[in-house]
Design a protein around this motif. Structure first.
Motif, PDB file in Angstrom:
ATOM      1  N   PRO A 161      37.815  30.313  44.058  1.00  0.00           N
ATOM      2  CA  PRO A 161      37.480  31.445  43.160  1.00  0.00           C
ATOM      3  C   PRO A 161      36.981  31.001  41.802  1.00  0.00           C
ATOM      4  O   PRO A 161      35.976  31.521  41.299  1.00  0.00           O
ATOM      5  CB  PRO A 161      38.809  32.208  43.046  1.00  0.00           C
ATOM      6  N   THR A 180      33.260  31.310  40.066  1.00  0.00           N
ATOM      7  CA  THR A 180      33.079  31.904  38.736  1.00  0.00           C
ATOM      8  C   THR A 180      32.291  30.973  37.829  1.00  0.00           C
ATOM      9  O   THR A 180      31.336  31.391  37.159  1.00  0.00           O
ATOM     10  CB  THR A 180      34.451  32.197  38.109  1.00  0.00           C
ATOM     11  N   GLY A 187      28.183  37.816  44.167  1.00  0.00           N
ATOM     12  CA  GLY A 187      29.294  36.952  43.792  1.00  0.00           C
ATOM     13  C   GLY A 187      30.254  37.554  42.801  1.00  0.00           C
ATOM     14  O   GLY A 187      31.145  36.852  42.316  1.00  0.00           O
ATOM     15  N   GLN A 188      30.123  38.850  42.504  1.00  0.00           N
ATOM     16  CA  GLN A 188      30.984  39.440  41.481  1.00  0.00           C
ATOM     17  C   GLN A 188      32.446  39.488  41.919  1.00  0.00           C
ATOM     18  O   GLN A 188      33.349  39.416  41.079  1.00  0.00           O
ATOM     19  CB  GLN A 188      30.493  40.832  41.125  1.00  0.00           C
ATOM     20  N   ARG A 189      32.708  39.577  43.220  1.00  0.00           N
ATOM     21  CA  ARG A 189      34.091  39.586  43.690  1.00  0.00           C
ATOM     22  C   ARG A 189      34.777  38.262  43.364  1.00  0.00           C
ATOM     23  O   ARG A 189      35.908  38.231  42.877  1.00  0.00           O
ATOM     24  CB  ARG A 189      34.141  39.851  45.195  1.00  0.00           C
ATOM     25  N   PHE A 190      34.081  37.156  43.621  1.00  0.00           N
ATOM     26  CA  PHE A 190      34.642  35.849  43.291  1.00  0.00           C
ATOM     27  C   PHE A 190      34.716  35.658  41.780  1.00  0.00           C
ATOM     28  O   PHE A 190      35.630  35.008  41.274  1.00  0.00           O
ATOM     29  CB  PHE A 190      33.787  34.741  43.914  1.00  0.00           C
ATOM     30  N   VAL A 219      35.285  37.976  39.393  1.00  0.00           N
ATOM     31  CA  VAL A 219      36.455  38.674  38.854  1.00  0.00           C
ATOM     32  C   VAL A 219      37.736  37.986  39.290  1.00  0.00           C
ATOM     33  O   VAL A 219      38.668  37.806  38.498  1.00  0.00           O
ATOM     34  CB  VAL A 219      36.434  40.145  39.307  1.00  0.00           C
ATOM     35  N   GLN A 220      37.795  37.559  40.535  1.00  0.00           N
ATOM     36  CA  GLN A 220      38.990  36.887  41.037  1.00  0.00           C
ATOM     37  C   GLN A 220      39.252  35.582  40.304  1.00  0.00           C
ATOM     38  O   GLN A 220      40.389  35.262  39.950  1.00  0.00           O
ATOM     39  CB  GLN A 220      38.843  36.625  42.536  1.00  0.00           C
ATOM     40  N   LYS A 273      42.283  36.550  31.432  1.00  0.00           N
ATOM     41  CA  LYS A 273      41.788  37.941  31.428  1.00  0.00           C
ATOM     42  C   LYS A 273      42.224  38.607  30.136  1.00  0.00           C
ATOM     43  O   LYS A 273      43.216  38.248  29.509  1.00  0.00           O
ATOM     44  CB  LYS A 273      42.329  38.694  32.638  1.00  0.00           C
TER      45      LYS A 273
END
Length: 301
Positions: A214, A218, A286-289, A291-292, A300
């Motif tokens: 992850p 990012t 790739g936005q899921r990875f 944010v994760q 965060k």
């Protein structure tokens, strides 16, 4: 009478409606309206660029401005690739630099972060603080010393200054992001591997790195976007048009606003759309990875 008294008792015992419950739909409606207005505000320039890339020359200069072209000129994109400028070569140069920059950042930043997160040695915390302090230096401060260094090395007008520095740590932010993620991984994994006879590099490569997907995704997204959009570096170090990247090559459409007596603003818009599409697609897929990785790194908001 009994029914009337029952209704009256029900009304007396009915709980009063709280002001918060009354305001909740209003607040929700205002929130959605604000979000929609901001989406329109920030999305309109992208929409205008896309529509302008499909316009004819008269439509580009029409007044009042034409929002949507009457007949979309999809041939504008083909014209961009077939003009005298090496547009295709600019895209190839950008892709090569992005690949080298991304691999260098991911590999070296992971190694440095692994050292800061897993080993204890004298001066470790001081070195980490010095590394983080470099984030407070504006890029303009080190611009001249870097140019002098690369000039002495004979790297001016080559792609080396654009990707080689990323193979020496990848930058303070990349190191910090990777270190924060390594700290979330239990040390029991390292101890169990050491008992089984694995070395430190084997632990890093075979155990920890597969768990870092992850944060690696990012960091890859952040690095690719920064490298693809970099304008100052290629502008300073590259002189030959064939070696330009997309960000610098687009300036040719402004430097030479007319070819054959015809304006090129519509072609500039088409070239801008072509340069944005790869980054937009990569971010959405790739936005899921993304944010994760941010959440699991512990930074965060």
């Amino acid at each position: 009478m009994a029914q009337g008294s029952l209704t009256q008792d029900t009304q007396l015992h009915r709980a009063p409606v709280s002001p918060q419950r009354v305001m909740q739909p209003i607040v929700r409606a205002l929130t959605y309206a604000t979000i929609f207005a901001l989406c329109v505000l920030f999305g309109f320039p992208l929409f205008w660029t896309a529509m302008s890339s499909l316009k004819t020359i008269p439509e580009m200069f029409a007044f009042p401005p034409i929002l949507v072209p009457a007949a979309p000129q999809w041939a504008n994109y083909w014209t961009v690739l077939n003009i005298d400028y090496p547009v295709g070569r600019w895209f190839v140069n950008s892709v090569l630099i992005v690949i080298l920059t991304s691999f260098g950042t991911l590999i070296t930043a992971s190694l440095v972060a692994y050292s800061f997160a897993r080993f204890e040695y004298r001066g470790r915390d001081i070195l980490f603080m010095i590394t983080l302090s470099t984030m407070m230096l504006p890029a303009q401060v080190t611009l001249i010393p870097q140019f002098v260094l690369f000039y002495k090395l004979g790297w001016v007008n080559t792609h080396l200054p654009l990707w080689v520095p990323h193979w020496f740590g990848g930058g303070a932010f990349a190191i910090f992001l990777m270190r924060q993620f390594f700290l979330t991984l239990p040390r029991d994994l390292d101890e169990a591997a050491l008992i089984d006879g694995a070395g430190y590099f084997r632990i890093f490569w075979s155990i920890l790195m597969p768990l870092c997907k992850p944060v690696l995704a990012t960091l890859a997204i952040i690095t690719i976007i920064a490298s693809w959009s970099d304008f100052l570096g290629p502008l300073i170090y590259l002189n030959t048009p064939e070696k330009f990247t997309v960000s610098v090559g687009l300036q040719f459409f402004n430097a030479v606003p007319e070819v054959g007596g015809e304006p090129m603003q519509h072609l500039l818009m088409a070239a801008c759309v072509m340069s944005m599409v790869p980054i937009i697609l990569m971010f959405f897929f790739g936005q899921r990875f993304f944010v994760q990785g941010i959440v699991m790194s512990g930074i965060k908001g």
